[in-house]
Scaffold this active site. Structure first.
Site, PDB file in Angstrom:
ATOM      1  N   HIS A 123      58.906 -21.606  33.737  1.00 44.46           N
ATOM      2  CA  HIS A 123      57.694 -21.608  33.048  1.00 44.46           C
ATOM      3  C   HIS A 123      56.705 -20.569  32.641  1.00 44.46           C
ATOM      4  O   HIS A 123      55.308 -20.264  32.044  1.00 44.46           O
ATOM      5  CB  HIS A 123      57.355 -23.181  31.946  1.00 44.46           C
ATOM      6  CG  HIS A 123      58.772 -23.036  31.276  1.00 44.46           C
ATOM      7  ND1 HIS A 123      59.007 -23.414  29.680  1.00 44.46           N
ATOM      8  CD2 HIS A 123      59.209 -24.283  32.093  1.00 44.46           C
ATOM      9  CE1 HIS A 123      60.532 -24.151  30.130  1.00 44.46           C
ATOM     10  NE2 HIS A 123      60.170 -25.182  30.908  1.00 44.46           N
ATOM     11  N   ASN A 196      62.077 -28.417  24.904  1.00 41.15           N
ATOM     12  CA  ASN A 196      62.625 -26.998  24.481  1.00 41.15           C
ATOM     13  C   ASN A 196      63.245 -26.497  23.298  1.00 41.15           C
ATOM     14  O   ASN A 196      63.867 -27.381  22.442  1.00 41.15           O
ATOM     15  CB  ASN A 196      63.729 -27.363  25.823  1.00 41.15           C
ATOM     16  CG  ASN A 196      62.903 -26.790  27.338  1.00 41.15           C
ATOM     17  OD1 ASN A 196      62.291 -26.197  27.805  1.00 41.15           O
ATOM     18  ND2 ASN A 196      63.733 -27.298  28.892  1.00 41.15           N
ATOM     19  N   HIS A 388      51.555 -31.996  29.378  1.00 41.59           N
ATOM     20  CA  HIS A 388      52.358 -33.521  30.219  1.00 41.59           C
ATOM     21  C   HIS A 388      52.844 -34.499  29.372  1.00 41.59           C
ATOM     22  O   HIS A 388      52.179 -35.068  28.227  1.00 41.59           O
ATOM     23  CB  HIS A 388      50.515 -33.824  31.301  1.00 41.59           C
ATOM     24  CG  HIS A 388      51.241 -35.562  32.291  1.00 41.59           C
ATOM     25  ND1 HIS A 388      52.928 -35.360  32.273  1.00 41.59           N
ATOM     26  CD2 HIS A 388      50.550 -36.444  32.088  1.00 41.59           C
ATOM     27  CE1 HIS A 388      53.221 -36.715  32.921  1.00 41.59           C
ATOM     28  NE2 HIS A 388      51.495 -37.174  32.871  1.00 41.59           N
TER      29      HIS A 388
HETATM   30 FE1  HDE Z   1      59.461 -29.041  32.840  1.00 41.04          FE
HETATM   31  N1  HDE Z   1      57.462 -28.382  34.157  1.00 41.04           N
HETATM   32  N2  HDE Z   1      60.299 -29.960  34.369  1.00 41.04           N
HETATM   33  N3  HDE Z   1      61.039 -29.192  31.449  1.00 41.04           N
HETATM   34  N4  HDE Z   1      58.724 -28.115  31.510  1.00 41.04           N
HETATM   35  C1  HDE Z   1      57.054 -27.342  34.177  1.00 41.04           C
HETATM   36  O1  HDE Z   1      54.604 -28.367  34.623  1.00 41.04           O
HETATM   37  C2  HDE Z   1      59.729 -30.593  35.772  1.00 41.04           C
HETATM   38  C3  HDE Z   1      62.195 -30.124  32.610  1.00 41.04           C
HETATM   39  C4  HDE Z   1      58.850 -27.739  30.138  1.00 41.04           C
HETATM   40  O2  HDE Z   1      53.658 -24.053  28.217  1.00 41.04           O
HETATM   41  C5  HDE Z   1      55.808 -27.525  34.947  1.00 41.04           C
HETATM   42  O3  HDE Z   1      52.609 -27.650  33.661  1.00 41.04           O
HETATM   43  C6  HDE Z   1      60.728 -31.452  35.677  1.00 41.04           C
HETATM   44  C7  HDE Z   1      62.801 -30.397  30.613  1.00 41.04           C
HETATM   45  C8  HDE Z   1      57.897 -26.614  29.693  1.00 41.04           C
HETATM   46  O4  HDE Z   1      52.537 -24.940  30.068  1.00 41.04           O
HETATM   47  C9  HDE Z   1      56.034 -28.337  35.843  1.00 41.04           C
HETATM   48  C10 HDE Z   1      61.781 -31.391  35.581  1.00 41.04           C
HETATM   49  C11 HDE Z   1      62.137 -29.888  29.753  1.00 41.04           C
HETATM   50  C12 HDE Z   1      57.760 -26.361  30.343  1.00 41.04           C
HETATM   51  C13 HDE Z   1      58.126 -28.901  35.458  1.00 41.04           C
HETATM   52  C14 HDE Z   1      61.476 -30.998  34.451  1.00 41.04           C
HETATM   53  C15 HDE Z   1      60.984 -29.526  30.329  1.00 41.04           C
HETATM   54  C16 HDE Z   1      57.722 -26.680  31.985  1.00 41.04           C
HETATM   55  C17 HDE Z   1      55.748 -26.329  35.453  1.00 41.04           C
HETATM   56  C18 HDE Z   1      62.783 -32.501  35.943  1.00 41.04           C
HETATM   57  C19 HDE Z   1      62.149 -29.792  28.328  1.00 41.04           C
HETATM   58  C20 HDE Z   1      56.168 -25.148  30.077  1.00 41.04           C
HETATM   59  C21 HDE Z   1      54.440 -25.925  34.745  1.00 41.04           C
HETATM   60  C22 HDE Z   1      62.754 -33.221  36.205  1.00 41.04           C
HETATM   61  C23 HDE Z   1      62.091 -31.267  27.391  1.00 41.04           C
HETATM   62  C24 HDE Z   1      54.730 -26.093  29.946  1.00 41.04           C
HETATM   63  C25 HDE Z   1      54.019 -26.998  34.204  1.00 41.04           C
HETATM   64  C26 HDE Z   1      53.542 -24.876  29.306  1.00 41.04           C
HETATM   65  C27 HDE Z   1      56.663 -27.083  33.249  1.00 41.04           C
HETATM   66  C28 HDE Z   1      58.192 -29.962  35.725  1.00 41.04           C
HETATM   67  C29 HDE Z   1      62.392 -30.315  33.019  1.00 41.04           C
HETATM   68  C30 HDE Z   1      59.929 -28.582  29.740  1.00 41.04           C
HETATM   69  C31 HDE Z   1      56.718 -28.135  37.515  1.00 41.04           C
HETATM   70  C32 HDE Z   1      60.644 -31.817  37.623  1.00 41.04           C
HETATM   71  C33 HDE Z   1      64.277 -31.662  30.293  1.00 41.04           C
HETATM   72  C34 HDE Z   1      58.324 -26.784  28.345  1.00 41.04           C
HETATM   73  O5  HDE Z   1      55.760 -29.552  36.258  1.00 41.04           O
END
Ligand code: HDE
Length: 725
Positions: A123, A196, A388
């Site tokens: 992202h 999402n 978060h």
């Molecule tokens: Fe994320 N995801 N994600 N994700 N995600 C990040 O956090 C992660 C997942 C989502 O505009 C990271 O601050 C794991 C689902 C958005 O700043 C990180 C798993 C959904 C955003 C991270 C998922 C999301 C992130 C990268 C699987 C929809 C952007 C930077 C277990 C419900 C937020 C950060 C923004 C961002 C981890 C799966 C949505 C690495 C480990 C499912 C919208 O922490």
């Protein structure tokens, strides 16, 4: 004379410095000016006033200083020392070596050297906006969260939309999932709904996330391709993980190439839990429904936009807000009973690859979010915002979705690297509006000046403060837990295809064509034939026709599959509009040549603006263009810089002569992309000469600009695309 020219700015700078140094006002500098944390070192700085929380260009600004780092007009060093000259370094003679003594040069370069922070690991590319959330239907029956109870409250929000795979500088229009992350600054602390634009995910267990992300990112030996899933490692991984199939159906659909952030839905994805004042729990799924409707690009447009306007979505969001077409979404909840097995109509609510069809459990709309202010500073706000899923408020709780649990670790952890230490919650964009007294001390980037002797609890030295509030605080729902420790998934997670078939069954004919086209495009970019064959075999378990068409396009024969029968369809999954919708923020390009009917353009502009859309004059040259009589009009774009893909519709004006080749190509492209086309007067002939059929759907022609012409154009624009031609 060069000497004289150089002297001018120097003198100007001196004047400004003199003015400042003779001022009788105290000159606040650095932290003592209090912009970051309000005031004197003796103030209890851990509870910043809400007014200092955010710096935006919106309504909150009246109460917010744009930041102590920009006070006064004259340039200073970071220490507040007035700067004599910032264009020439201190040198031993005009042609001699630069002196180490030059503290201004060293500070300026040192700071520049460290301006970049690591981009988000996923992202990375995004755009944000400020706004508000207003509840219109209290959920008091199922949650005690004030933000979902109080229909008189206006809760400030910051939203960040993003793509997932690309780097920070990648294109907006790539085929990808879009992040839809909302931070609500509630009276009980921040609540982040980090969702999402698709309601399911690729994997069922968070432990697979690094594998999935490594597979979709550019391949590590060659760092190719950027922001694309059309390559071997992505399809290798997903074809080996059939649990991805449902999500692949979404990612190969039009949902993955939205027209705008404003025209996409948002989903919380996981099942969450709401708990009411009596301690009763319900299971919920969160939805954001755009009031502008759900609309997409066509694939060719999305590819061209990557070069023509890589900032297409960012620009669209910014422009819409600046134009007053504030994007809006309604918050909806699907509410399901919290049963022992946590299923609904046989759907496992803990499986993030499954959705609950709206026809089985309707979405109850409860509030509206409006984004009405662009960020004042992209880095400070959009880049530094830290979401978060564990930022919760009392009454909003979690379930045991294994994807969600891994996320609960990841988001806090990743910010430590990205934002340089553990104090990122103190950054203005991340600070809660609720008072903070966290007793978290020290660390890199600490902004708070904590007072007193008690950095521990319990204590008597500090009068017992700060103290935990017991039941008045956040109480986790007391869910009984039992189980055998093992790396296992439940059997109910085994069905990987039924909802992929449901999705396919729910699409309209044009949407199916696009789905087939997307699979055909992506898999044709995969070099390893075993990966392609494996993927087509998975598709055969979704639908025979789908697999057959994709296989044919790839020059293969489709294997036999075993698709679910009788899964039915969910009409809510299709985004084919049932009626003409609103056109706020749409951009209509109007092609003119000398002598054009400028009165007609003015009348059309008025009609479009009344409906919330924007008209752009595309002329043969920049500056003033001559219209009929002695009129002139200023060009917004020229045939040299305009392209059909940045417009929602094209119009050829009356009085226009034959179209030049570039304009004719634009018209033909807009036609091929199923967009609305219109012309009046002599423009009709020019339009037809470019190969557009007058009788075709979405083509509006008339003798002049008048109400019937305008109404027909607005109606056609409201359909967004005319697939039938
Ligand atoms: Fe994320 N995801 N994600 N994700 N995600 C990040 O956090 C992660 C997942 C989502 O505009 C990271 O601050 C794991 C689902 C958005 O700043 C990180 C798993 C959904 C955003 C991270 C998922 C999301 C992130 C990268 C699987 C929809 C952007 C930077 C277990 C419900 C937020 C950060 C923004 C961002 C981890 C799966 C949505 C690495 C480990 C499912 C919208 O922490």
């Amino acid at each position: 004379m060069p000497g004289k020219k150089k002297a001018a700015p120097k003198t100007g700078a001196k004047t400004a410095i003199t003015a400042r140094s003779t001022s009788t006002e105290p000159q606040p500098t650095g932290a003592a000016a209090g912009g970051g944390l309000e005031g004197s070192p003796t103030a209890p700085a851990t509870a910043p006033a809400p007014a200092a929380v955010r710096v935006g260009s919106g309504p909150r600004d009246a109460a917010v200083s744009p930041g102590w780092a920009q006070e006064g007009d004259a340039l200073t060093t970071a220490q507040g020392q007035p700067v004599e000259d910032t264009d020439n370094s201190l040198r031993a003679g005009p042609r001699g070596p630069t002196l180490l003594e030059d503290h201004h040069l060293r500070e300026k370069i040192m700071h520049f050297d460290h301006e970049r922070i690591p981009e988000r690991v996923v992202h990375a590319r995004g755009a944000g906006a400020h706004g508000r959330f207003e509840l219109f239907d209290s959920l008091e029956d199922i949650t005690c969260a004030e933000v979902l109870n109080d229909t008189s409250a206006v809760t400030p929000v910051f939203v960040r939309f993003s793509t997932v795979a690309g780097s920070r500088g990648s294109m907006d229009s790539a085929r990808d999932v879009r992040g839809f992350a909302v931070k609500l600054y509630t009276t009980q602390g921040n609540w982040d709904l980090v969702g999402n634009n698709m309601p399911v995910f690729f994997i069922q267990d968070g432990i697979k996330f690094p594998d999935f992300v490594h597979a979709v990112k550019p391949e590590p030996d060659r760092e190719i391709p950027q922001a694309q899933s059309a390559h071997d490692t992505f399809w290798d991984f997903v074809s080996l993980q059939p649990e991805s199939t449902h999500m692949l159906m979404w990612v190969m659909s039009d949902r993955a190439i939205p027209r705008s952030y404003r025209t996409m839905e948002g989903f919380g994805v996981h099942t969450f839990r709401l708990v009411n004042a009596a301690g009763q729990s319900s299971l919920v799924k969160f939805h954001w429904k755009p009031t502008a409707g759900i609309h997409s690009l066509v694939w060719e447009e999305s590819q061209k936009l990557g070069g023509i306007d890589p900032d297409f979505h960012r620009r669209d969001l910014w422009n819409a807000i600046e134009a007053g077409a504030a994007p809006q979404w309604d918050l909806g909840v699907q509410v399901m009973p919290d049963s022992a097995e946590q299923t609904f109509e046989g759907i496992d609510l803990l499986d993030p690859t499954k959705l609950v069809p709206e026809e089985l459990c309707p979405v109850r709309l409860v509030g509206r979010m409006t984004l009405d202010a662009n960020p004042a500073n992209f880095f400070a706000e959009t880049e530094q915002v830290a979401f978060h899923p564990g930022h919760l408020v009392p009454g909003i709780d979690l379930t045991d979705d294994p994807l969600l649990h891994a996320r609960l670790f990841s988001y806090l952890d990743t910010q430590i690297t990205r934002l340089g230490g553990p104090n990122f919650a103190q950054l203005p964009i991340n600070r809660p509006a609720a008072p903070v007294n966290d007793n978290l001390r020290d660390g890199f980037g600490q902004q708070a000046v904590h007072t007193g002797r008690t950095a521990y609890s319990p204590n008597t030295v500090g009068g017992g403060c700060p103290f935990a509030t017991g039941d008045a605080g956040y109480v986790h729902f007391p869910q009984p837990v039992e189980g055998i420790k093992a790396r296992r998934r439940p059997q109910s997670f085994d069905d990987h295809f039924s909802q992929a078939t449901l999705f396919w069954n729910s699409l309209s004919e044009p949407e199916r064509e696009h789905e087939v086209g997307a699979f055909s495009f992506e898999l044709s970019k995969v070099a390893d034939p075993t990966i392609v064959a494996r993927m087509v075999a998975n598709l055969a378990n979704v639908d025979a026709d789908l697999a057959d068409q994709v296989a044919t396009h790839l020059g293969l024969s489709a294997p036999a599959g075993d698709p679910f029968v009788d899964v039915g369809s969910s009409p809510a999954l299709s985004i084919a509009p049932l009626e003409s919708g609103p056109i706020e923020g749409r951009v209509v390009g109007v092609l003119v040549t000398a002598g054009f009917d400028s009165a007609g353009v003015t009348a059309l502009r008025r009609a479009l603006e009344r409906a919330g859309a924007v008209l752009h004059v595309i002329a043969p040259h920049g500056g003033a263009v001559k219209g009929a009589g002695r009129t002139t009009m200023t060009a917004d774009a020229t045939v040299f810089n305009a392209d059909s893909v940045v417009y929602d519709a094209l119009v050829v004006t009356g009085g226009t002569g034959p179209l030049d080749p570039k304009s004719a190509t634009m018209v033909q492209e807009a036609y091929r992309h199923h967009k609305t086309l219109a012309a009046w007067g002599s423009g009709v002939e020019a339009l037809l000469d470019a190969g557009v059929g007058e009788e075709a759907a979405g083509v509006i022609t008339g003798p002049k600009v008048a109400k019937p012409f305008n109404d027909a154009l607005i109606e056609a624009l409201g359909w967004h695309r005319h697939w039938e031609r």
